[in-house]
Design a protein around this motif. Structure first.
Motif, PDB file in Angstrom:
ATOM      1  N   LYS A 104       4.058  51.798  -6.918  1.00 40.42           N
ATOM      2  CA  LYS A 104       5.186  51.754  -7.770  1.00 40.42           C
ATOM      3  C   LYS A 104       4.578  51.236  -8.955  1.00 40.42           C
ATOM      4  O   LYS A 104       4.999  49.875  -9.223  1.00 40.42           O
ATOM      5  N   GLY A 105       4.054  52.222 -10.149  1.00 44.53           N
ATOM      6  CA  GLY A 105       3.594  51.482 -11.219  1.00 44.53           C
ATOM      7  C   GLY A 105       2.464  50.458 -10.973  1.00 44.53           C
ATOM      8  O   GLY A 105       1.564  51.244 -10.222  1.00 44.53           O
ATOM      9  N   ASP A 106       2.284  49.352 -10.946  1.00 41.22           N
ATOM     10  CA  ASP A 106       1.003  48.643 -10.998  1.00 41.22           C
ATOM     11  C   ASP A 106       1.378  47.712  -9.417  1.00 41.22           C
ATOM     12  O   ASP A 106       0.465  47.074  -9.172  1.00 41.22           O
ATOM     13  N   GLN A 107       2.446  47.889  -8.665  1.00 41.06           N
ATOM     14  CA  GLN A 107       2.864  47.091  -7.666  1.00 41.06           C
ATOM     15  C   GLN A 107       2.715  47.952  -6.463  1.00 41.06           C
ATOM     16  O   GLN A 107       3.284  49.218  -6.282  1.00 41.06           O
ATOM     17  N   LEU A 108       2.143  47.442  -5.380  1.00 39.22           N
ATOM     18  CA  LEU A 108       2.123  47.983  -4.000  1.00 39.22           C
ATOM     19  C   LEU A 108       3.417  48.155  -3.497  1.00 39.22           C
ATOM     20  O   LEU A 108       4.035  47.187  -3.213  1.00 39.22           O
ATOM     21  N   ASP A 109       3.854  49.251  -2.891  1.00 38.02           N
ATOM     22  CA  ASP A 109       5.238  49.713  -2.452  1.00 38.02           C
ATOM     23  C   ASP A 109       5.025  49.326  -0.973  1.00 38.02           C
ATOM     24  O   ASP A 109       5.696  48.650  -0.243  1.00 38.02           O
ATOM     25  N   TYR A 110       3.927  50.231  -0.299  1.00 40.22           N
ATOM     26  CA  TYR A 110       3.716  49.999   1.181  1.00 40.22           C
ATOM     27  C   TYR A 110       2.486  50.370   1.416  1.00 40.22           C
ATOM     28  O   TYR A 110       1.762  51.259   0.791  1.00 40.22           O
ATOM     29  N   LYS A 111       1.918  50.194   2.575  1.00 44.53           N
ATOM     30  CA  LYS A 111       0.581  50.542   3.202  1.00 44.53           C
ATOM     31  C   LYS A 111       0.465  51.121   4.667  1.00 44.53           C
ATOM     32  O   LYS A 111       1.438  50.218   5.430  1.00 44.53           O
ATOM     33  N   ILE A 112       0.062  51.944   4.764  1.00 46.72           N
ATOM     34  CA  ILE A 112       0.161  52.532   6.190  1.00 46.72           C
ATOM     35  C   ILE A 112      -1.375  52.693   6.608  1.00 46.72           C
ATOM     36  O   ILE A 112      -2.369  53.009   6.136  1.00 46.72           O
ATOM     37  N   THR A 113      -1.683  52.051   7.831  1.00 47.67           N
ATOM     38  CA  THR A 113      -2.880  52.054   8.598  1.00 47.67           C
ATOM     39  C   THR A 113      -2.911  52.566   9.994  1.00 47.67           C
ATOM     40  O   THR A 113      -1.940  52.440  10.358  1.00 47.67           O
ATOM     41  N   ALA A 114      -3.980  53.200  10.402  1.00 47.65           N
ATOM     42  CA  ALA A 114      -3.956  53.576  11.890  1.00 47.65           C
ATOM     43  C   ALA A 114      -5.373  53.742  12.099  1.00 47.65           C
ATOM     44  O   ALA A 114      -6.357  53.965  11.428  1.00 47.65           O
ATOM     45  N   ASN A 115      -5.680  53.654  13.630  1.00 43.86           N
ATOM     46  CA  ASN A 115      -7.039  53.464  13.921  1.00 43.86           C
ATOM     47  C   ASN A 115      -7.669  54.877  13.918  1.00 43.86           C
ATOM     48  O   ASN A 115      -8.791  55.061  13.820  1.00 43.86           O
ATOM     49  N   ARG A 116      -6.878  55.919  13.991  1.00 43.95           N
ATOM     50  CA  ARG A 116      -7.271  57.356  14.300  1.00 43.95           C
ATOM     51  C   ARG A 116      -6.001  58.402  13.575  1.00 43.95           C
ATOM     52  O   ARG A 116      -4.912  57.936  13.861  1.00 43.95           O
ATOM     53  N   ILE A 117      -6.271  59.237  12.979  1.00 39.89           N
ATOM     54  CA  ILE A 117      -5.534  60.254  12.433  1.00 39.89           C
ATOM     55  C   ILE A 117      -5.824  61.736  12.787  1.00 39.89           C
ATOM     56  O   ILE A 117      -7.248  62.078  12.435  1.00 39.89           O
ATOM     57  N   ARG A 118      -5.147  62.590  12.971  1.00 36.28           N
ATOM     58  CA  ARG A 118      -5.508  63.942  13.652  1.00 36.28           C
ATOM     59  C   ARG A 118      -4.549  64.891  12.860  1.00 36.28           C
ATOM     60  O   ARG A 118      -3.407  64.715  12.768  1.00 36.28           O
ATOM     61  N   TRP A 119      -5.210  65.918  12.202  1.00 34.59           N
ATOM     62  CA  TRP A 119      -4.476  66.982  11.335  1.00 34.59           C
ATOM     63  C   TRP A 119      -4.049  67.987  12.350  1.00 34.59           C
ATOM     64  O   TRP A 119      -4.841  68.573  13.422  1.00 34.59           O
ATOM     65  N   ASN A 120      -2.862  68.542  12.162  1.00 34.77           N
ATOM     66  CA  ASN A 120      -2.275  69.373  13.063  1.00 34.77           C
ATOM     67  C   ASN A 120      -2.094  70.529  12.276  1.00 34.77           C
ATOM     68  O   ASN A 120      -1.112  70.707  11.285  1.00 34.77           O
ATOM     69  N   PRO A 121      -3.216  71.582  12.461  1.00 36.87           N
ATOM     70  CA  PRO A 121      -2.823  72.786  11.237  1.00 36.87           C
ATOM     71  C   PRO A 121      -1.707  73.722  11.338  1.00 36.87           C
ATOM     72  O   PRO A 121      -1.344  74.056  10.342  1.00 36.87           O
ATOM     73  N   VAL A 172       0.472  51.471  11.971  1.00 38.17           N
ATOM     74  CA  VAL A 172       1.465  50.349  11.329  1.00 38.17           C
ATOM     75  C   VAL A 172       1.477  50.593   9.865  1.00 38.17           C
ATOM     76  O   VAL A 172       0.767  51.067   9.041  1.00 38.17           O
ATOM     77  N   LYS A 173       2.819  50.336   9.470  1.00 43.22           N
ATOM     78  CA  LYS A 173       3.529  50.470   8.035  1.00 43.22           C
ATOM     79  C   LYS A 173       3.700  49.056   7.679  1.00 43.22           C
ATOM     80  O   LYS A 173       4.636  48.401   8.157  1.00 43.22           O
ATOM     81  N   ARG A 174       3.243  48.829   6.439  1.00 44.15           N
ATOM     82  CA  ARG A 174       3.894  47.238   5.928  1.00 44.15           C
ATOM     83  C   ARG A 174       4.190  47.733   4.577  1.00 44.15           C
ATOM     84  O   ARG A 174       3.676  48.084   3.666  1.00 44.15           O
ATOM     85  N   THR A 175       5.637  47.323   4.538  1.00 44.27           N
ATOM     86  CA  THR A 175       6.577  47.470   3.254  1.00 44.27           C
ATOM     87  C   THR A 175       6.478  46.372   2.554  1.00 44.27           C
ATOM     88  O   THR A 175       7.178  45.388   3.043  1.00 44.27           O
ATOM     89  N   VAL A 176       6.265  46.258   1.315  1.00 42.55           N
ATOM     90  CA  VAL A 176       6.361  44.863   0.358  1.00 42.55           C
ATOM     91  C   VAL A 176       7.649  44.707   0.083  1.00 42.55           C
ATOM     92  O   VAL A 176       8.101  45.618  -0.643  1.00 42.55           O
ATOM     93  N   GLY A 177       8.086  43.588   0.138  1.00 34.77           N
ATOM     94  CA  GLY A 177       9.357  43.062  -0.036  1.00 34.77           C
ATOM     95  C   GLY A 177       9.463  42.064  -1.085  1.00 34.77           C
ATOM     96  O   GLY A 177       8.463  41.626  -1.262  1.00 34.77           O
ATOM     97  N   GLU A 178      10.514  41.714  -1.684  1.00 39.09           N
ATOM     98  CA  GLU A 178      10.606  40.656  -2.579  1.00 39.09           C
ATOM     99  C   GLU A 178      10.396  39.441  -2.113  1.00 39.09           C
ATOM    100  O   GLU A 178       9.546  38.613  -2.637  1.00 39.09           O
TER     101      GLU A 178
END
Length: 361
Positions: free
Chosen positions: A183-200, A211-217
């Motif tokens: 959001k602007g210059d600030q990180l809102d949240y970050k998602i990581t995963a060991n593996r990601i697969r596309w479902n067409p 894992v989702k890390r949402t940055v709080g105040e």
């Protein structure tokens, strides 16, 4: 108003160029078949796909090599005019050399316009079929080599960034996935995963080791799950475009694609710009090579047509050499793509001017 002489030269210009294409394209097909037939048999390629491949092959190479074919065809029939003393007769009648050039320039305009339209709308489709066939059936691990599949970093838009360590294009799976939302210059949240697969079918992604890390105040909020299905604002093809993607897009699609890739901070932007600028520079070369060919072959030489053709082949392949060299420099160095793509035309344009001045004398 075209005179009889104009129509005669223009007809010879277009007919010789067409015949040159029709003669050399079958030779190219035969050579290509002889080189690739074993690979096609090994991969059990259906005949229908092979037939479509050679339709695309004809369009792709006719567009790629048309400056050479045009140049040699102009030298061929102009040398015949010179050897038959027809050019001397034309100029002796009071027609200036500049006026004599008019039907050649009309022919170059017709060929250039046709090449321009083909390059804008028809050649990209042929390029896609030609390149895809080669990667799918003729290159070692072609399916893997079709796409960038290691350390892929993309800026999806102004606020979204993704990274994966590598892709498996066969299973449409990526590993060590990271997604950052700002959001602007600030990180809102970050998602990581060991593996990601596309479902067409669903147009979604399945994330494993989510894992989702949402940055709080005051403190961050962390969510975890073994498996999570999500939708993102990007498709699998956007993350790993084929290495030849720019060649498969029509003019307007390519312009939109380049604008999108600029926003994403693509490292391949110069490659895409080279493809775009060549759509304009190659048709212009038809005028330059036509002038050079007429200037070289309009004089009756002691060596006859053979001398003119030898000189013409040397100039034609020098032009192709310069075109390839500066194209690679634009992609790999700091030379601006627009300048690099047009340098061969500027160099040979100067040569055309010099030869034309001497020919007038």
């Amino acid at each position: 108003m075209l005179t009889i002489i104009d129509k005669y030269i223009l007809k010879r210009y277009l007919v010789t160029f067409t015949v040159m294409l029709l003669l050399f394209i079958p030779i190219g097909i035969v050579i290509d078949v002889s080189e690739k037939v074993n690979r096609m048999i090994e991969n059990q390629v259906p005949f229908g796909k092979i037939a479509l491949y050679y339709v695309d092959f004809v369009i792709y190479f006719a567009n790629l090599l048309f400056p050479i074919f045009l140049f040699l065809s102009v030298i061929w029939f102009t040398s015949k005019l010179a050897n038959n003393t027809e050019i001397i007769a034309i100029l002796s009648s009071g027609i200036s050399f500049t006026r004599f050039m008019r039907p050649y320039l009309i022919g170059a305009t017709i060929v250039s316009f046709t090449s321009l339209i083909m390059g804008f709308f028809f050649v990209p489709k042929a390029s896609e079929g030609f390149k895809t066939f080669r990667y799918m059936y003729l290159i070692g691990n072609g399916r893997e080599e079709m796409r960038d599949n290691t350390d892929v970093y993309r800026q999806v838009n102004d606020d979204e960034y993704i990274y994966v360590s590598n892709f498996n294009t066969m299973s449409e799976t990526a590993f060590n996935f990271s997604y950052e939302k700002f959001k602007g210059d600030q990180l809102d949240y970050k998602i990581t995963a060991n593996r990601i697969r596309w479902n067409p079918k669903k147009k979604t992604y399945t994330l494993f080791g989510f894992v989702k890390r949402t940055v709080g105040e005051l403190d961050d909020v962390i969510e975890k799950a073994e498996e999570r299905e999500m939708k993102f604002n990007f498709a699998f093809e956007d993350l790993t475009p084929t290495v030849y993607i720019a060649e498969t897009l029509s003019l307007f699609e390519l312009q939109d694609f380049i604008a999108k890739e600029r926003k994403r901070g693509s490292a391949n932007i110069d490659i895409y710009l080279v493809v775009l600028y060549k759509k304009y520079s190659i048709p212009v070369s038809a005028f330059i090579l036509t002038i050079i060919a007429v200037a070289v072959s309009s004089m009756k030489r002691r060596g006859g047509m053979g001398m003119n053709l030898a000189l013409g082949i040397l100039i034609a392949f020098t032009f192709v050499f310069f075109d390839k060299i500066f194209g690679v420099l634009a992609e790999k160095s700091s030379i601006p793509p627009l300048i690099a793509v047009w340098i061969p035309n500027f160099i040979f344009g100067g040569l055309a001017y010099y030869l034309l001045r001497n020919a007038k004398r």
